[in-house]
Enzyme design. Structure first.
Site, mmCIF file in Angstrom:
data_model
loop_
_atom_site.group_PDB
_atom_site.id
_atom_site.type_symbol
_atom_site.label_atom_id
_atom_site.label_comp_id
_atom_site.label_asym_id
_atom_site.label_seq_id
_atom_site.Cartn_x
_atom_site.Cartn_y
_atom_site.Cartn_z
ATOM 1 C CG HIS A 95 -1.723 1.246 1.400
ATOM 2 N ND1 HIS A 95 -3.005 1.399 0.899
ATOM 3 C CD2 HIS A 95 -1.417 2.418 1.999
ATOM 4 C CE1 HIS A 95 -3.438 2.609 1.194
ATOM 5 N NE2 HIS A 95 -2.491 3.259 1.865
ATOM 6 C CD GLU A 96 1.736 3.496 3.759
ATOM 7 O OE1 GLU A 96 1.825 4.549 3.106
ATOM 8 O OE2 GLU A 96 0.796 3.284 4.553
ATOM 9 C CG HIS A 99 0.278 6.313 -0.714
ATOM 10 N ND1 HIS A 99 -0.884 6.774 -1.312
ATOM 11 C CD2 HIS A 99 -0.115 5.751 0.459
ATOM 12 C CE1 HIS A 99 -1.918 6.496 -0.538
ATOM 13 N NE2 HIS A 99 -1.484 5.869 0.543
ATOM 14 C CG HIS A 103 5.246 11.778 -4.945
ATOM 15 N ND1 HIS A 103 6.308 11.883 -4.098
ATOM 16 C CD2 HIS A 103 5.035 13.034 -5.420
ATOM 17 C CE1 HIS A 103 6.725 13.146 -4.046
ATOM 18 N NE2 HIS A 103 5.955 13.864 -4.844
HETATM 19 ZN ZN ZN Z 1 -2.406 5.303 2.196
#
Ligand code: ZN
Length: 229
Positions: A95-96, A99, A103
């Site tokens: 999940h991280e 991100h 980005h």
């Molecule tokens: Zn998140």
């Protein structure tokens, strides 16, 4: 009437703190050590970042919870997910990393969210100031109406955080289900038997900020922490 008030109070507490308790429960439930998995959360995050052609994004241990820091370009994982070999560690790491991918790709929804969240800083400080000053103002003015108004204004200001995090939930769901889940499936980082658990963790990860913002509404200790400059 007192019974109705008590029920309303309990419902309010469940609404404010329930989501955070649910997230903790899900992460704990699926956080059991699984020596059969290929690597820890940190190892998977490093591997996925390299696969996504993002070797410059760091993977670091965090004391403040799992998150991606866009300023430092770092995926940060709590100790349990950094060192741990569990379904929770694998799903949260994926999940991280998603991100970081949002980005790096310059996805507009991620950029909009970043802007909104940056602007929340002064809203938090203002809200904390209003709430923490209210007992002092009451001591001087002795006006219960003014006290109630101040508390209401402070909580409504903190409510802006909840609104922002709810409005940007699509970015979180894209990280969990648009990116992390397909990566976990394609790379077979988890067996078919673990996918339901992984989906629960990915859902919990998506709601993390909404839950934290809700809990802040009534978390006096956090009001003090938000005032720090
Ligand atoms: Zn998140």
């Amino acid at each position: 009437m007192p019974i109705l008030l008590a029920i309303a109070g309990l419902l309010l507490l469940a609404l404010v703190f329930g989501p955070q308790l649910w997230i903790r429960h899900v992460l704990k439930k699926h956080g059991a050590d699984r020596p059969d998995l290929a690597g820890t959360g940190a190892e998977l995050a490093r591997h996925l970042l390299d696969e996504a052609n993002l070797p410059s994004v760091m993977v670091e241990r965090s004391d403040t919870g799992d998150h991606y820091d866009p300023e430092a370009q770092a995926v940060r994982l709590s100790q349990a997910h950094y060192e741990g070999r569990s379904v929770a560690a694998v799903a949260v790491a994926a999940h991280e990393v998603s991100h970081a991918v949002q980005h790096a790709r310059g996805e507009p929804a991620f950029a909009r969210r970043l802007n909104l969240v940056r602007q929340l800083g002064w809203v938090e400080k203002l809200a904390s100031g209003v709430l923490l000053l209210s007992p002092l103002v009451f001591a001087v003015m002795k006006s219960p109406a003014l006290l109630a108004l101040q508390i209401l204004a402070g909580v409504m200001l903190l409510g802006i955080r909840v609104v922002v995090h709810v409005a940007t939930l699509p970015v979180e769901f894209d990280a969990s289900f648009g990116k992390a889940l397909p990566v976990l499936l394609r790379g077979r980082y988890l067996g078919a038997g673990d996918m339901a658990a992984a989906q629960s963790v990915l859902k919990a990860a998506a709601y993390t900020y909404v839950a934290a913002a809700l809990a802040t509404l009534l978390d006096v200790v956090r009001w003090f922490r938000m005032l720090r400059f």
